[in-house]
Every structure is written in structure tokens, then in C-alpha cells.
Scaffold this motif. Sequence first.
Motif, PDB file in Angstrom:
ATOM      1  N   PHE A  40      -0.952  -9.062  -3.394  1.00 20.69           N
ATOM      2  CA  PHE A  40      -1.464  -9.407  -4.729  1.00 20.69           C
ATOM      3  C   PHE A  40      -1.540 -10.916  -4.966  1.00 20.69           C
ATOM      4  O   PHE A  40      -2.285 -11.366  -5.845  1.00 20.69           O
ATOM      5  CB  PHE A  40      -0.625  -8.737  -5.826  1.00 20.69           C
ATOM      6  N   ALA A  41      -0.794 -11.715  -4.209  1.00 26.02           N
ATOM      7  CA  ALA A  41      -0.814 -13.169  -4.415  1.00 26.02           C
ATOM      8  C   ALA A  41      -1.695 -13.894  -3.413  1.00 26.02           C
ATOM      9  O   ALA A  41      -1.740 -15.131  -3.394  1.00 26.02           O
ATOM     10  CB  ALA A  41       0.611 -13.717  -4.345  1.00 26.02           C
ATOM     11  N   LEU A  98      -7.020  -9.030  -2.290  1.00 26.77           N
ATOM     12  CA  LEU A  98      -6.845  -8.783  -3.723  1.00 26.77           C
ATOM     13  C   LEU A  98      -7.382  -7.401  -4.105  1.00 26.77           C
ATOM     14  O   LEU A  98      -6.776  -6.679  -4.900  1.00 26.77           O
ATOM     15  CB  LEU A  98      -7.562  -9.861  -4.532  1.00 26.77           C
ATOM     16  N   PRO A 153      -7.717 -11.796 -11.088  1.00 25.81           N
ATOM     17  CA  PRO A 153      -6.352 -12.115 -10.649  1.00 25.81           C
ATOM     18  C   PRO A 153      -5.291 -11.960 -11.744  1.00 25.81           C
ATOM     19  O   PRO A 153      -4.198 -11.457 -11.482  1.00 25.81           O
ATOM     20  CB  PRO A 153      -6.467 -13.568 -10.185  1.00 25.81           C
ATOM     21  N   ASP A 154      -5.601 -12.392 -12.968  1.00 28.40           N
ATOM     22  CA  ASP A 154      -4.618 -12.280 -14.055  1.00 28.40           C
ATOM     23  C   ASP A 154      -4.295 -10.819 -14.354  1.00 28.40           C
ATOM     24  O   ASP A 154      -3.132 -10.459 -14.547  1.00 28.40           O
ATOM     25  CB  ASP A 154      -5.134 -12.966 -15.323  1.00 28.40           C
ATOM     26  N   GLU A 155      -5.344  -9.994 -14.395  1.00 28.43           N
ATOM     27  CA  GLU A 155      -5.118  -8.567 -14.641  1.00 28.43           C
ATOM     28  C   GLU A 155      -4.368  -7.926 -13.483  1.00 28.43           C
ATOM     29  O   GLU A 155      -3.540  -7.041 -13.686  1.00 28.43           O
ATOM     30  CB  GLU A 155      -6.448  -7.843 -14.868  1.00 28.43           C
ATOM     31  N   LEU A 156      -4.663  -8.354 -12.261  1.00 27.82           N
ATOM     32  CA  LEU A 156      -3.966  -7.800 -11.100  1.00 27.82           C
ATOM     33  C   LEU A 156      -2.480  -8.113 -11.173  1.00 27.82           C
ATOM     34  O   LEU A 156      -1.641  -7.244 -10.895  1.00 27.82           O
ATOM     35  CB  LEU A 156      -4.567  -8.358  -9.806  1.00 27.82           C
ATOM     36  N   ARG A 157      -2.131  -9.342 -11.535  1.00 25.06           N
ATOM     37  CA  ARG A 157      -0.708  -9.692 -11.641  1.00 25.06           C
ATOM     38  C   ARG A 157      -0.021  -8.848 -12.713  1.00 25.06           C
ATOM     39  O   ARG A 157       1.114  -8.391 -12.519  1.00 25.06           O
ATOM     40  CB  ARG A 157      -0.564 -11.191 -11.942  1.00 25.06           C
ATOM     41  N   VAL A 190       0.444  -5.325 -11.252  1.00 24.01           N
ATOM     42  CA  VAL A 190       1.529  -5.231 -10.277  1.00 24.01           C
ATOM     43  C   VAL A 190       2.890  -5.215 -10.984  1.00 24.01           C
ATOM     44  O   VAL A 190       3.805  -4.497 -10.562  1.00 24.01           O
ATOM     45  CB  VAL A 190       1.442  -6.393  -9.266  1.00 24.01           C
ATOM     46  N   ALA A 191       3.020  -5.976 -12.068  1.00 28.65           N
ATOM     47  CA  ALA A 191       4.265  -5.940 -12.842  1.00 28.65           C
ATOM     48  C   ALA A 191       4.493  -4.556 -13.437  1.00 28.65           C
ATOM     49  O   ALA A 191       5.615  -4.030 -13.423  1.00 28.65           O
ATOM     50  CB  ALA A 191       4.230  -6.997 -13.947  1.00 28.65           C
ATOM     51  N   ILE A 227       9.600 -10.241  -9.945  1.00 24.85           N
ATOM     52  CA  ILE A 227       8.547  -9.782 -10.850  1.00 24.85           C
ATOM     53  C   ILE A 227       9.156  -9.110 -12.079  1.00 24.85           C
ATOM     54  O   ILE A 227       8.739  -9.353 -13.216  1.00 24.85           O
ATOM     55  CB  ILE A 227       7.590  -8.818 -10.124  1.00 24.85           C
TER      56      ILE A 227
END
Length: 343
Positions: free
Chosen positions: A53-54, A61, A158-162, A165-166, A198
Motif C-alpha cells: 500500500f505504500a 497500489l 492513495p489517500d483513500e487506499l491508506r 488499509v487502516a 497503523i
Amino acid sequence: MTVESWGTTYWGGPGATGGTWWPVGKHVVEHGRLKQVLALSARHHARQAIELFATDDQDGLTQAAVSAGCAVELLAKAFLASVEPGLLAEKGDRDTILILSGNANLASARIAEMKTVGALEALKIAKHLHPSLSFNLQSDQVVLRVRNSAAHMGMVLPDELRAAVAVMCRLVEGLLAALLLERDKYWGDHAIGVVDEILDVAKSEVRRIVAAKIAVAERRFAGLVSGLDAAGRAVVLSALSRRDPYTTADHNEPYQCPACKQQGWLVCHVDEGQPEIGYDDDGTQYSFAPRTAYPFFFECPVCELELEEEELAELDYPMEIELDPNSDPYSNYEPDEDWVRGR
């Protein structure tokens, strides 16, 4: 307990006949290990989401997004399978129920043609069966939305993916507890440290959100009572605090608001246990069903503070409330129509 402790023997397939055998590559496993098949796949996806994810690589991604949603769906289904495999059948589909009940030889559809519940429905059922699972119907769907966007359109933010993942980490942790699985062994040595970080960051973010909400509510309350004398203040607060919450639920539990110190409401889902038999002092038999309320929201009718489920834990609100038992647990019982006609 580990996923491997649920079974390690694999049989050559498709030679196994009779009943239901779950295909795992070139081999099959017996019907009772469905939860293991699901949990192993969920574990693969959970670890892959943490690993990728990073990354700066678009393909990585995209895979992380797909894996985050799959990890949650598959582990939720593993939990349902551990309780009753039939819970996975979509809308009572006949062939799916036959396969899930261990009678694939009686079904006209193949295992690959089963119709099972979707990810969101699986999470809803898991929440009903395990009320302490921290699943927020509104905000947590980001983990499924990100998965669908990546799988169907190849797009990832990317912001939504992070954020997804949380959510994945929190939901997986809750489902591991429900399945009595060791989290360290499930995540593995490479992922467990990242997961802990996380979760710590997510908790800090929730803490900041709660503090901000309370500060806003306190200012709102100060403006509400500004300029009122003691009598006027008492009248206004009494009228406002008597209002019912806007959110419809099984049970509303009165609880002091952390912002204005007036009466607010813990909005709860209620789980009713199986009917039990008790006896009065004189030996008279009676039936009852225990009831437990699980708060998922807080509303204050005075300062308008609202807190969601994961935010309640920051303020030490009770996560379970024992209610008076249902003294007539059979009141809604309706005999089977076929049984009635057959008498």
C-alpha cells in the motif's frame, strides 16, 4: 490458535467423491475446513495489502487496494463459516445451501457456481453475531469502495487506499479475536510491526476527532445558555434533554454527555439470547431470554454532540449493557405453515 491448526491434510482431487470437498489448487479438503480455506486466502491478501500500500508503483497500489477489500470479505466469511456455513448462501439459493451443508453431490450447480452473500452483507452478519466487532456501516465501506474501484476500473487514490488499509487492519483484528486466532502468527513477522503502527496512528486520529467534536459541542452549549438566569437555564435544559434521539435503534440508554454534562443517549443494537427456563420461589416455572445492548452511537439532544462507535471507546463508554430479560420470548413465535396444515 493458528489457521494451520485447523487442519494440515490435503487429498488429491478431483478424486474425492460424495458430500462437499473444497478445491485448493490441485488438491481438495473436507467440508468442515471451509473456514480455513477462506482464512488462508484472507491472510494472503491482508499481508499483501500491508506490503504494497505504500509503494509508488501503480500496479502495486492497485493490488493493495484489491487485497485490502478481499482480506476483509474473506475473513468475515471465514467467521460466518465457523458459526454456520449456510449463512454464506445468498437469498436461500438451493444449490448453494446444498453445497454449504456438505451435500454438493445433490446440487445441480458446481462449487464455482455458488451464490454467496457480498462483502457488506457478510460484515453486517458478522457484526450481528459478534457485536463487539468495530464495524461502522458508513465510514468503513471505504475498504470495499477502494477494492471495487481498483478491480473494476483500475483506479486508486492513495489517500483513500491508506484509509482503507487502516480500516482493514481494524476489522481483521476484530475478526481474528472472534475466530480466536493469534494475531502475531496471522500477520507474520514482516507485517505485524506495520499493522501495530497503523492501528496506533488510527487511534490517535480518532482521539483528535473526539477532542475536536467535544470542543465544538462545548462552545455550542455555552452559546445556548449564555444570558440565561438559573431558572431560565433549568427550563431550557430540561426541555431539551427530554428529547428522544434522532437515530432509530433497538434501545436507547441514557448517559451523561461528556461535553455539556446533560443527559444524552447511547443508541444501541440489542442481542437477545436463547430462551431459558427459570423457577419462582414457589417452584412455578417461567421462561425468559437474556438481552444485551451494544452501543454504536451517542447523541446529545442539548449540545448536539454525536459520537460514532469507534469514538465511544476513547471516552470509556460501556461496550455492553445488560438489560432486563424478555419475559415472553415465545410471543413472536409462529408455527411452520406446513406443520399446521399437516395436523
